[in-house]
Design a protein around this motif. Structure first.
Motif, PDB file in Angstrom:
ATOM      1  N   ASN A 170      24.043  57.729   6.264  1.00 12.79           N
ATOM      2  CA  ASN A 170      25.315  57.344   5.813  1.00 12.79           C
ATOM      3  C   ASN A 170      25.131  57.306   4.368  1.00 12.79           C
ATOM      4  N   ILE A 171      26.255  57.665   3.363  1.00 11.73           N
ATOM      5  CA  ILE A 171      26.067  57.458   1.894  1.00 11.73           C
ATOM      6  C   ILE A 171      27.223  56.459   1.601  1.00 11.73           C
ATOM      7  N   HIS A 172      27.090  55.298   1.043  1.00 10.46           N
ATOM      8  CA  HIS A 172      27.944  54.397   0.907  1.00 10.46           C
ATOM      9  C   HIS A 172      28.544  54.480  -0.737  1.00 10.46           C
ATOM     10  N   GLU A 173      29.720  54.927  -0.871  1.00 11.09           N
ATOM     11  CA  GLU A 173      30.218  54.982  -2.290  1.00 11.09           C
ATOM     12  C   GLU A 173      30.063  53.823  -2.915  1.00 11.09           C
ATOM     13  N   ASN A 174      29.987  53.757  -4.197  1.00  7.44           N
ATOM     14  CA  ASN A 174      29.900  52.618  -5.090  1.00  7.44           C
ATOM     15  C   ASN A 174      31.129  52.343  -5.456  1.00  7.44           C
ATOM     16  N   MET A 175      31.729  51.087  -5.129  1.00  4.02           N
ATOM     17  CA  MET A 175      33.102  50.686  -5.478  1.00  4.02           C
ATOM     18  C   MET A 175      33.082  50.228  -6.909  1.00  4.02           C
ATOM     19  N   GLU A 176      31.996  50.141  -7.469  1.00  2.53           N
ATOM     20  CA  GLU A 176      32.005  49.167  -8.780  1.00  2.53           C
ATOM     21  C   GLU A 176      31.846  50.295  -9.938  1.00  2.53           C
ATOM     22  N   THR A 177      32.255  51.316  -9.852  1.00  2.00           N
ATOM     23  CA  THR A 177      31.928  52.162 -11.305  1.00  2.00           C
ATOM     24  C   THR A 177      33.203  52.491 -11.599  1.00  2.00           C
ATOM     25  N   GLY A 178      33.490  52.782 -12.952  1.00  2.00           N
ATOM     26  CA  GLY A 178      34.479  52.881 -13.604  1.00  2.00           C
ATOM     27  C   GLY A 178      34.744  54.482 -14.262  1.00  2.00           C
ATOM     28  N   GLU A 179      35.557  54.442 -15.123  1.00  2.00           N
ATOM     29  CA  GLU A 179      35.686  55.904 -15.650  1.00  2.00           C
ATOM     30  C   GLU A 179      34.299  56.100 -16.472  1.00  2.00           C
ATOM     31  N   LYS A 180      33.838  55.094 -17.168  1.00  2.00           N
ATOM     32  CA  LYS A 180      32.868  55.314 -17.965  1.00  2.00           C
ATOM     33  C   LYS A 180      31.483  54.675 -17.247  1.00  2.00           C
ATOM     34  N   GLY A 181      31.342  54.699 -16.268  1.00  2.00           N
ATOM     35  CA  GLY A 181      30.060  54.322 -15.558  1.00  2.00           C
ATOM     36  C   GLY A 181      30.249  52.836 -14.799  1.00  2.00           C
ATOM     37  N   PRO A 182      28.913  52.504 -14.473  1.00  2.70           N
ATOM     38  CA  PRO A 182      29.106  51.271 -13.643  1.00  2.70           C
ATOM     39  C   PRO A 182      29.388  49.962 -14.337  1.00  2.70           C
ATOM     40  N   THR A 183      29.955  49.011 -13.630  1.00  2.00           N
ATOM     41  CA  THR A 183      30.560  47.859 -14.217  1.00  2.00           C
ATOM     42  C   THR A 183      29.355  46.738 -14.719  1.00  2.00           C
ATOM     43  N   MET A 184      29.797  45.782 -15.470  1.00  2.00           N
ATOM     44  CA  MET A 184      29.027  44.873 -16.101  1.00  2.00           C
ATOM     45  C   MET A 184      28.242  44.295 -14.918  1.00  2.00           C
ATOM     46  N   ALA A 185      28.972  43.805 -13.929  1.00  2.00           N
ATOM     47  CA  ALA A 185      28.473  43.007 -12.773  1.00  2.00           C
ATOM     48  C   ALA A 185      27.460  43.893 -11.965  1.00  2.00           C
ATOM     49  N   LEU A 186      27.449  45.154 -11.732  1.00  3.97           N
ATOM     50  CA  LEU A 186      26.733  46.115 -11.142  1.00  3.97           C
ATOM     51  C   LEU A 186      25.337  45.856 -11.869  1.00  3.97           C
ATOM     52  N   MET A 187      25.502  46.100 -13.453  1.00  5.58           N
ATOM     53  CA  MET A 187      24.262  46.249 -14.135  1.00  5.58           C
ATOM     54  C   MET A 187      23.619  44.949 -14.186  1.00  5.58           C
ATOM     55  N   GLU A 188      24.206  43.757 -14.102  1.00  7.60           N
ATOM     56  CA  GLU A 188      23.375  42.637 -14.179  1.00  7.60           C
ATOM     57  C   GLU A 188      22.950  42.275 -12.911  1.00  7.60           C
ATOM     58  N   ARG A 189      23.596  42.782 -11.644  1.00  4.22           N
ATOM     59  CA  ARG A 189      22.614  42.655 -10.408  1.00  4.22           C
ATOM     60  C   ARG A 189      21.375  43.569 -10.186  1.00  4.22           C
ATOM     61  N   VAL A 190      21.441  44.633 -11.022  1.00  4.22           N
ATOM     62  CA  VAL A 190      20.383  45.691 -11.137  1.00  4.22           C
ATOM     63  C   VAL A 190      19.166  45.044 -11.981  1.00  4.22           C
ATOM     64  N   LEU A 191      19.858  44.433 -13.034  1.00  3.88           N
ATOM     65  CA  LEU A 191      18.668  43.759 -14.037  1.00  3.88           C
ATOM     66  C   LEU A 191      18.126  42.551 -13.427  1.00  3.88           C
ATOM     67  N   SER A 192      18.821  41.821 -12.419  1.00  2.00           N
ATOM     68  CA  SER A 192      18.481  40.635 -11.817  1.00  2.00           C
ATOM     69  C   SER A 192      17.215  41.037 -10.966  1.00  2.00           C
ATOM     70  N   GLY A 193      17.810  42.459  -9.920  1.00  2.17           N
ATOM     71  CA  GLY A 193      16.583  42.824  -9.067  1.00  2.17           C
ATOM     72  C   GLY A 193      15.471  43.316  -9.600  1.00  2.17           C
ATOM     73  N   LEU A 194      15.491  43.934 -10.874  1.00  2.51           N
ATOM     74  CA  LEU A 194      14.339  44.248 -11.483  1.00  2.51           C
ATOM     75  C   LEU A 194      13.479  43.303 -11.899  1.00  2.51           C
ATOM     76  N   ARG A 195      14.171  42.166 -12.373  1.00  2.00           N
ATOM     77  CA  ARG A 195      13.210  40.854 -12.819  1.00  2.00           C
ATOM     78  C   ARG A 195      12.547  40.248 -11.716  1.00  2.00           C
ATOM     79  N   GLY A 196      13.006  40.523 -10.395  1.00  2.59           N
ATOM     80  CA  GLY A 196      12.666  39.965  -9.179  1.00  2.59           C
ATOM     81  C   GLY A 196      11.516  40.644  -8.748  1.00  2.59           C
ATOM     82  N   LEU A 197      11.078  41.816  -9.263  1.00  5.61           N
ATOM     83  CA  LEU A 197      10.176  42.743  -8.644  1.00  5.61           C
ATOM     84  C   LEU A 197       8.832  42.360  -9.285  1.00  5.61           C
TER      85      LEU A 197
END
Length: 112
Positions: free
Chosen positions: A85-112
């Motif tokens: 199953n491919i789950h559509e990302n509900m947090e993308t706008g016209e210009k790309g990912p939202t700031m909240a999504l990017m912050e979660r990604v950055l937080s996850g990368l820092r956790g690696l």
């Protein structure tokens, strides 16, 4: 788990997928993957096992230690076979990912 063959052999030399998958797209195994285990390729079975819990395309690539392009082709093939199953990302706008999504990604990368 690491798959030890040349990446291009896993995709039959293909470098492009039929399904557009962003690195943050979440994928998960569905019930069909378990039923079709005998007809799936070894790579599909490894991905199916991993994605019993949802993972992003980037996570699948990192955990399997495979290039992102190879993982996109394999996941696209699995989608075409209705094995994931491919789950559509509900947090993308016209210009790309939202700031909240990017912050979660950055937080996850820092956790690696």
């Amino acid at each position: 788990m690491t798959i030890r063959v040349r990446p291009y052999t896993m995709t039959g030399g293909r470098t492009r997928s039929t399904t557009s998958l962003a690195i943050e797209t979440i994928v998960s195994t569905n019930e069909r993957a378990g039923r079709d285990a005998l007809t799936s390729t070894a790579e599909h079975r490894v991905i199916s096992d991993l994605c019993r819990t949802p993972h992003s395309v980037a996570e699948v690539s990192a955990r399997l230690r495979l290039p992102l392009g190879v993982v996109r082709v394999l996941l696209s093939d699995m989608s075409d076979l209705t094995l994931i199953n491919i789950h559509e990302n509900m947090e993308t706008g016209e210009k790309g990912p939202t700031m909240a999504l990017m912050e979660r990604v950055l937080s996850g990368l820092r956790g690696l």
